[in-house]
Structure formats: C-alpha cells, structure tokens
Design a protein around this motif. Structure first.
Motif, PDB file in Angstrom:
ATOM      1  N   VAL A  42      -0.982  15.029   6.532  1.00 43.50           N
ATOM      2  CA  VAL A  42      -0.096  13.921   6.878  1.00 43.50           C
ATOM      3  C   VAL A  42      -0.887  12.807   7.553  1.00 43.50           C
ATOM      4  N   SER A  43      -1.779  13.193   8.458  1.00 45.75           N
ATOM      5  CA  SER A  43      -2.540  12.158   9.156  1.00 45.75           C
ATOM      6  C   SER A  43      -3.517  11.472   8.205  1.00 45.75           C
ATOM      7  N   ILE A  44      -4.027  12.209   7.243  1.00 50.36           N
ATOM      8  CA  ILE A  44      -4.962  11.613   6.272  1.00 50.36           C
ATOM      9  C   ILE A  44      -4.244  10.544   5.439  1.00 50.36           C
ATOM     10  N   ILE A  45      -3.046  10.874   5.010  1.00 49.38           N
ATOM     11  CA  ILE A  45      -2.288   9.921   4.183  1.00 49.38           C
ATOM     12  C   ILE A  45      -1.914   8.679   4.993  1.00 49.38           C
ATOM     13  N   SER A  46      -1.573   8.895   6.265  1.00 49.61           N
ATOM     14  CA  SER A  46      -1.264   7.752   7.132  1.00 49.61           C
ATOM     15  C   SER A  46      -2.495   6.876   7.321  1.00 49.61           C
ATOM     16  N   ALA A  47      -3.645   7.549   7.484  1.00 52.37           N
ATOM     17  CA  ALA A  47      -4.892   6.809   7.675  1.00 52.37           C
ATOM     18  C   ALA A  47      -5.209   5.974   6.434  1.00 52.37           C
ATOM     19  N   TYR A  48      -4.950   6.533   5.268  1.00 58.06           N
ATOM     20  CA  TYR A  48      -5.166   5.807   4.009  1.00 58.06           C
ATOM     21  C   TYR A  48      -4.408   4.487   4.027  1.00 58.06           C
ATOM     22  N   LYS A  49      -3.141   4.579   4.412  1.00 53.68           N
ATOM     23  CA  LYS A  49      -2.313   3.372   4.434  1.00 53.68           C
ATOM     24  C   LYS A  49      -2.881   2.329   5.399  1.00 53.68           C
ATOM     25  N   ALA A  50      -3.314   2.802   6.565  1.00 53.32           N
ATOM     26  CA  ALA A  50      -3.847   1.868   7.555  1.00 53.32           C
ATOM     27  C   ALA A  50      -5.113   1.193   7.037  1.00 53.32           C
ATOM     28  N   VAL A  51      -6.026   2.002   6.490  1.00 53.65           N
ATOM     29  CA  VAL A  51      -7.305   1.455   6.036  1.00 53.65           C
ATOM     30  C   VAL A  51      -7.092   0.472   4.891  1.00 53.65           C
ATOM     31  N   LYS A  52      -6.264   0.866   3.939  1.00 50.57           N
ATOM     32  CA  LYS A  52      -6.054  -0.014   2.782  1.00 50.57           C
ATOM     33  C   LYS A  52      -5.287  -1.289   3.157  1.00 50.57           C
ATOM     34  N   SER A  53      -4.648  -1.261   4.338  1.00 51.52           N
ATOM     35  CA  SER A  53      -3.996  -2.485   4.814  1.00 51.52           C
ATOM     36  C   SER A  53      -4.967  -3.342   5.623  1.00 51.52           C
TER      37      SER A  53
ATOM     38  N   ILE B  84       0.866  -1.182   0.000  1.00 56.21           N
ATOM     39  CA  ILE B  84       0.000   0.000   0.000  1.00 56.21           C
ATOM     40  C   ILE B  84       0.901   1.229   0.000  1.00 56.21           C
ATOM     41  N   LYS B  85       0.808   2.002  -1.055  1.00 50.01           N
ATOM     42  CA  LYS B  85       1.761   3.110  -1.224  1.00 50.01           C
ATOM     43  C   LYS B  85       1.123   4.448  -0.852  1.00 50.01           C
ATOM     44  N   MET B  86       1.772   5.165   0.031  1.00 49.89           N
ATOM     45  CA  MET B  86       1.319   6.512   0.351  1.00 49.89           C
ATOM     46  C   MET B  86       1.356   7.404  -0.892  1.00 49.89           C
ATOM     47  N   SER B  87       2.292   7.102  -1.746  1.00 48.07           N
ATOM     48  CA  SER B  87       2.470   7.962  -2.925  1.00 48.07           C
ATOM     49  C   SER B  87       1.227   7.983  -3.826  1.00 48.07           C
ATOM     50  N   ASP B  88       0.387   6.945  -3.722  1.00 44.43           N
ATOM     51  CA  ASP B  88      -0.845   6.948  -4.517  1.00 44.43           C
ATOM     52  C   ASP B  88      -1.715   8.154  -4.177  1.00 44.43           C
ATOM     53  N   VAL B  89      -1.781   8.470  -2.876  1.00 42.81           N
ATOM     54  CA  VAL B  89      -2.567   9.641  -2.470  1.00 42.81           C
ATOM     55  C   VAL B  89      -1.774  10.912  -2.747  1.00 42.81           C
ATOM     56  N   ILE B  90      -0.498  10.866  -2.424  1.00 42.44           N
ATOM     57  CA  ILE B  90       0.333  12.070  -2.557  1.00 42.44           C
ATOM     58  C   ILE B  90       0.278  12.623  -3.988  1.00 42.44           C
ATOM     59  N   ASN B  91       0.344  11.706  -4.957  1.00 40.85           N
ATOM     60  CA  ASN B  91       0.340  12.158  -6.350  1.00 40.85           C
ATOM     61  C   ASN B  91      -1.012  12.688  -6.805  1.00 40.85           C
ATOM     62  N   ASP B  92      -2.024  12.399  -6.024  1.00 39.31           N
ATOM     63  CA  ASP B  92      -3.374  12.821  -6.365  1.00 39.31           C
ATOM     64  C   ASP B  92      -3.790  14.145  -5.720  1.00 39.31           C
TER      65      ASP B  92
ATOM     66  N   GLU C  66       9.054   8.866   7.603  1.00 41.53           N
ATOM     67  CA  GLU C  66       9.284   8.341   8.955  1.00 41.53           C
ATOM     68  C   GLU C  66       8.079   7.523   9.423  1.00 41.53           C
ATOM     69  N   ILE C  67       6.904   8.045   9.145  1.00 41.61           N
ATOM     70  CA  ILE C  67       5.692   7.338   9.572  1.00 41.61           C
ATOM     71  C   ILE C  67       5.542   6.031   8.797  1.00 41.61           C
ATOM     72  N   ASP C  68       5.806   6.095   7.506  1.00 45.63           N
ATOM     73  CA  ASP C  68       5.702   4.911   6.651  1.00 45.63           C
ATOM     74  C   ASP C  68       6.620   3.797   7.168  1.00 45.63           C
ATOM     75  N   ALA C  69       7.845   4.181   7.501  1.00 45.38           N
ATOM     76  CA  ALA C  69       8.805   3.198   8.007  1.00 45.38           C
ATOM     77  C   ALA C  69       8.295   2.589   9.304  1.00 45.38           C
ATOM     78  N   ASP C  70       7.767   3.421  10.191  1.00 43.64           N
ATOM     79  CA  ASP C  70       7.205   2.918  11.453  1.00 43.64           C
ATOM     80  C   ASP C  70       6.069   1.949  11.192  1.00 43.64           C
ATOM     81  N   MET C  71       5.206   2.304  10.250  1.00 40.81           N
ATOM     82  CA  MET C  71       4.016   1.490  10.009  1.00 40.81           C
ATOM     83  C   MET C  71       4.398   0.135   9.419  1.00 40.81           C
TER      84      MET C  71
END
Ligand code: ADP
Ligand code: MG
Length: 681
Positions: A294-305, A245-253, A268-273
């Motif tokens: 930042v929190s929205i993008i982190s949440a995306y990763k969590a939900v999609k995982s 699950i890539k954060m960059s999918d949201v970032i690029n959008d 840093e958050i991605d590495a932690d997750m």
C-alpha cells in the motif's frame, strides 16, 4: 511544600532508598504522591477464628493465652510462638527472627492480628502476622494500600515513605480542574483524591478518588492530542496531487491481486492525496496484511506527481528490507530509491545528500538518520513512517518539517481495537486492513510446559534438517536487570554448545552494537544461521520466509499482543509454520493467555483479550503495545469514563481549543507538563 522537591528530603528516605525509589520512577515529591497503589488489603473487618478459611489473609481479634516461646532453630534463626483465642477457637501464631516480640504481649490482653492462616484438621495457624494492641490502629483496622515495588524496597518501607509524602501535602495541592467540570462530572477535589487513593477508609472512598484521578489523566491525554492535532492542521493547505496519476497503473501490474481491504485503504489514501487538505492517516494492519505494498503504491502516486517521498523504518534491517521491496516494484517506472542508514560510508552519504537536494532521488528510505539536519529534500511530498511503535510524535513532526506540509502515512502493526485507536490516535484519520492475503497457511500454535522440552528440541532439529530456520525468543524483563540478562546468556550458551552444538546458532540482544546486530540478522536472512536466539522484539517486522518455527521461552512473561507480534515473524513463506509457547506458571491467567493464543490468530481479538486480562490485575508495560502509559487509568476498565472525557474534550475543542480562558489555566498547565515532561506520546 514544593512538588518538585527531590524525594531525598522526605522523612525516612536515605541515599540507598533514593536509589530504590528512582528505580521505580520516583524522583520528586510529586512522583511519590502520584505513585498509586496497585491493590488494597482490607484489614478492617475482623473474622471469628472458627470462620477462617485455609490460605486466606484475615484479621482476627484474640486474647493472648500463652507466653511467647522462643525456639532457636539454628544459628541466626529463631522462631517465636504464641497462642491466642477468641470465643470460637484457638490460633497458633509464629514469627521468625523478631526478638523484640518477646516484650510485646501481655497475657490475657486482646490484640488484633492480620496475616495468612493455614488450617490443618481444624487447627488454625497464622504466620508472621502484623498486629496492634487494643485501641491502636497502626497496622490493622483499616484498608492498607499495596504498591508495586521491587526486592530492594520492602512493601512496608515504601508504604511508610509514601505515607510521609502524602502527609506533607494535606490540603496543599492546587486544583487544576475547573470547578464547572468537578461539579458537572461529580468529581472529588484533588486534595481529597490524593489522600483517599492512598488511605481510603472504605472502598467507596477509593472508588471516588480513583474516578477523579482517572478522569484527569484521560482528560489531559485527550487535550494533549487535541493540541497536537491543531498544531498539525495549521490552516495551511496541503499538497493536491494530480488525479491524472492513477494508482491502478501499478495495481494492475502486480503479480498478485490486492485484497478488498487493501483496495479500500488505497481509495482512502488516494482521496486524501488528491484533496488539498493534507493527509494525516494511520494505516493499521496485522503483520503480513500487506501494508508495505500500500505504501509503495502511494509513493508511486507522489513521485509521478513530482514529489519526493521519505520512508522511515525503526531499524536498519527493516529499512534495507523496504528498499528491496520498493526498488523491485518501482524500478520499471523509472523511480529512483536510495537507502540512508548510519552504517553507510561518509562518501556515499554525501553523494546521497547531494542527489536528494537536486531531486535525483525520488524515494529515500532510512532510519532515524533521515531526521538529521543535513538531510534536505528538494520537494518532499509524502512521509511514510513504519512505526513498530518506535517513533514518538515529536520525531514524526521533525521529518514532516522537512517538507512543505507533506502528506503523512503512519503504518502500524499493533492491532488496537478501533474504539481505542480513535481515542489514542485522535490526531490521525484511521484506515484498517482487516484481512490477510489469501492462501496463507495458518500458523500452528502450541503451549507447552517444562516436561515437553526435549520433544520441542527434537522438533526444531527436524525442521532445521528439512532446511528451515527457527527463532528462539527469551524475555528480558528489564534491560538493565543483570540477573535476567545473565540467565538469557546462559540459556543461549546451552543451546549453542550443548543442545544444538551441531547446528549454526547465534544470539542477538539489545546491548549489541547496531552494526553487529545487523550483521547477524543479515546472516539469518541469508540462511547462514539455523537458529537465532534473541532477547525480545528487537527486530519486529523482519521478513525471513524460510523461518518456520518461533519458540518463546517463558511465554507467560509476555503480553498477548507481543506474543502475537512474535508469532508474526513466521508463516511468511510457503512452509507450514509453528509457534511454540513454553511457559512456566500455574496461574489461571497464564493458562488463559496460552489458550487464547492457541485459539486465534486474529490480532484484533487478541488485542481486546489482552486489555481484558490486563484489566484483571496483571500488569504489563503498555509501551510495548504502543499505547501511552497511564499511572492509574486502565483503558479497558475505564471505557465509561473515557466516553465522558471524550464528550467533554469535544466541548472544550469547540469553546476554547487553545485553553486560553482563565478557568482553563490549570488544564493548560497540566497539558504543558505532559508535553515537557518525561512522557512521550
Ligand atoms: P506488512 O507490511 O503488512 O507486514 P507486507 O506488505 O510486507 O505486509 O506483505 C507481506 C507479504 O505478502 C509480502 O511478501 C507481500 O508481497 C505479500 N502480499 C501483499 N499483499 C498481497 C496480496 N494481496 N496477495 C498476495 N500477497 C500479498
Ligand atoms: Mg511491514
């Protein structure tokens, strides 16, 4: 001698005084003896009359060379005059309303007087001094402590009460610091420290006593953090999120480009997750620096995982605001967000709770309401708390307990200097967004005094006529101080009914019901209110891009960090914004503060200056900064001691992290007291 004894048993404390003492936070003997002076007056070094300077507080030793003269000024008001001299000059002393003085002085005898002197063309006067006759040292001849106090409890009375308390514990206090620490760090024992902090014979003694007490206070804070940290990192494994699950999918959008700082923090958050150790991260960033994204993008990763996310905000308004931002950005990824705040209907709430448990809701955003026991997640994987320093550590762990070791992201807009943050949030890793998105218009800041009032009002009117909105913030020193509360009300009435009676003006304050408050805030957001008057930082973090003016009344009463937070309420949209600090003080520090606010908008610089200025004797409650409150330590002045304490804490962490050794029993006791006591960290 029992330290937990009620202060009412102390000599000199009757029912009225119990109340006054309670107001100062003094309930027990222990509170009393750890109520430390804020300053000292040196009444131990006499000066010759000829050496006295206009306006200074001095001790003179002089011979009485007149009779005491009583002058009736008016009914219930008498003045007493006395002339004294030493070999260098004459001094005229006056007192008011103290008839007992008539029998106090013997012509030709020597006395010590301590008080403020005035010098008018070489004539010296002293007003209402305290005095001692030869060979007595009741009021003079020593260093006298000055305690922070209120009107209802005169300094002399409080000093006497504390003295009585301190006399009760002479050599009676248990030493809680182990001998090896006292020795290694050259610390005074507890009994001497308490005596000498209240009654130092010299400033050297004071320094030694203070060093010991500061050391202890900082050490216990550090050990408490250590305790928390080990509670949290219970060896247990955390969640390992998918690296597919890539954060960059949201970032690029996104409709904008993230700043370098945001990208770094997300890495840093991605590495932690993705790691299997659970995340405990503090995300620090100035207001408007883009933490929410930042929190929205982190949440995306969590939900999609495959996990659920909880977002906790300190107020309903902020929670609602977050819901808007989250939904707007995540809808297209088919992520379901819901709002849980106390004002929703019972039926709706039940529905939400049901869906949450089934896993039909991906992200739950809310206030304290989320903490309730019946809020059950199917699979909570990420907790984000947006703390405008409102949640205690305990609340944080309560929400964390709703998941199976979920990752935690704590967001704060309090700009704490990094050195300090490392210490205060020792239990969290730290990420900092130290850069604002580009193209923000710098807020113009002005500080003005009384004479400018009309111009300021005209300026506000002009901005409102151009379609903008304004905040006016008034200080409320203490929530329950009736006098202040009233004056704020009066002020807002004046704005509402006189100055801006043609505009839509509303007022919110801390005592309103949350629902009323929310309604007004919502109206302001919707542009139905032109000018919002509020008492303090009730709604930090509120985003009203159309608001372009922040006026702060009595700005001298706010700490710098707080002023900075307030200023952050404007400048959130496309309009040039203004912050006007009205102040009412001639003090050097007040002027310095205003100047700093005008010169910089960098929250970190402001935070550092704030600590520095507070270090010089100004006192502001630390609560508003989100820092733990200290009885005696000053984080700026005591940085050196803090470093020693850090070293020691690391040693203890290695040798005896749970404080199980016999020699650490005292320390353990202090740490436990800190956890169970009134102190919330
Ligand atoms: P914070 O939570 O740190 O106070 P927000 O996340 O609310 O800040 O961001 C403030 C505003 O700036 C929001 O409207 C957000 O969409 C916008 N924003 C965030 N990051 C950027 C960026 N890199 N470039 C432009 N605008 C941004
Ligand atoms: Mg925010």
């Amino acid at each position: 001698m029992n330290l937990e004894n009620d202060v009412k048993y102390i000599k000199g404390v009757g029912p009225n005084r119990v109340q006054s003492l309670n107001k100062l936070g003094i309930f027990t003997l222990k509170d009393l003896i750890t109520y430390y002076p804020r300053d000292y007056e040196d009444r131990s070094k006499p000066k010759k009359i000829i050496e006295c300077q206009d306006g200074e507080d001095v001790l003179i030793e002089a011979i009485v060379v007149s009779r005491i003269v009583e002058l009736k000024i008016r009914k219930n008001m008498a003045m007493y005059k006395l002339t004294v001299r030493d070999e260098t000059g004459v001094c005229n002393i006056t007192w008011f309303n103290q008839p007992y003085l008539k029998k106090q002085f013997i012509y030709g005898e020597k006395y010590s007087f301590f008080g403020k002197v005035h010098k008018k063309s070489s004539k010296l006067e002293m007003n209402s001094p305290v005095f001692d006759s030869k060979n007595t040292n009741k009021h003079t001849g020593k260093i006298v402590p000055i305690y922070p106090t209120t009107f209802s409890l005169p300094q002399n009375t409080l000093r006497q009460i504390i003295d009585n308390g301190v006399s009760q514990v002479v050599n009676e206090l248990d030493e809680n610091l182990p001998q090896y620490i006292l020795k290694k760090y050259n610390l005074l024992n507890i009994n001497d420290s308490i005596q000498k902090i209240h009654k130092p014979q010299s400033f050297e003694e004071f320094k030694l006593a203070r060093r010991r007490l500061v050391f202890e206070e900082l050490l216990i804070m550090q050990l408490s953090l250590l305790n928390l940290k080990s509670n949290w990192k219970k060896e247990q494994k955390g969640i390992k999120y998918s690296n597919k699950i890539k954060m960059s999918d949201v970032i690029n959008d996104l409709p904008f480009k993230l700043t370098k700082a945001q990208l770094k923090v997300l890495e840093e958050i991605d590495a932690d997750m993705e790691s299997e150790k659970s995340m405990n991260r503090l995300l620090q960033g100035d207001v408007g620096s883009g933490k929410t994204v930042v929190s929205i993008i982190s949440a995306y990763k969590a939900v999609k995982s495959g996990y659920q996310v909880a977002i906790m905000a300190p107020t309903s308004i902020l929670a609602t605001q977050h819901l808007e931002s989250f939904s707007k950005m995540l809808e297209k990824y088919n992520i379901k967000c819901e709002l849980l705040i106390s004002s929703i209907t019972k039926k709706h709430k039940e529905e939400i709770l049901q869906k949450l448990q089934n896993g039909e809701i991906d992200i739950l955003i809310g206030t304290h309401a989320i903490l309730e026991e019946n809020v059950v997640f199917k699979n909570l994987g990420l907790v984000v708390t947006d703390e405008q320093h409102r949640f205690g550590v305990r609340q944080r762990s309560k929400i964390v307990a709703k998941g199976n070791n979920p990752d935690v992201l704590v967001m704060t807009a309090t700009p704490i200097p990094r050195t300090l943050a490392l210490i205060l949030y020792g239990d969290l890793d730290i990420s900092i967004i130290d850069e604002l998105p580009p193209n923000r218009k710098e807020i113009e800041t002005y500080s003005v005094t009384k004479g400018m009032e009309e111009r300021v009002n005209n300026f506000v009117r002009k901005q409102v006529q151009e379609g903008r909105q304004a905040y006016i913030v008034c200080p409320l020193v203490e929530e329950n101080e009736e006098i202040n509360a009233k004056s704020v009300l009066e002020l807002s009435e004046k704005y509402k009914n006189e100055i801006f009676n043609d505009l839509s003006v509303e007022y919110v304050h801390g005592k309103m019901k949350p629902k009323e408050k929310d309604e007004i805030m919502q109206k302001f957001k919707d542009g139905e209110i032109d000018i919002l008057i509020s008492t303090t930082v009730i709604e930090v973090g509120v985003n009203v891009p159309n608001a372009s003016i922040m006026i702060v009344e009595n700005a001298e009463r706010f700490g710098l960090a707080q002023l900075h937070q307030l200023r952050g309420r404007v400048g959130r949209g496309e309009y040039q914004s203004y912050c006007i600090l009205k102040y009412n003080s001639n003090s050097e520090i007040a002027r310095k503060r205003m100047k700093i606010m005008q010169e910089t908008t960098d929250g970190f610089i402001i935070a550092e200056k704030d600590l520095e200025l507070r270090g010089s004797g100004e006192f502001f409650g630390t609560k508003q900064h989100g820092l733990p409150e200290f009885k005696i330590a000053n984080l700026f002045e005591d940085m050196d001691i803090l470093k020693e304490v850090q070293g020691l804490t690391l040693e203890i962490e290695r040798e005896d992290p749970k404080l199980e050794k016999e020699e650490h029993a005292g320390l353990k006791k202090l740490v436990n007291e800190k956890f169970s006591g009134r102190i919330e960290m």
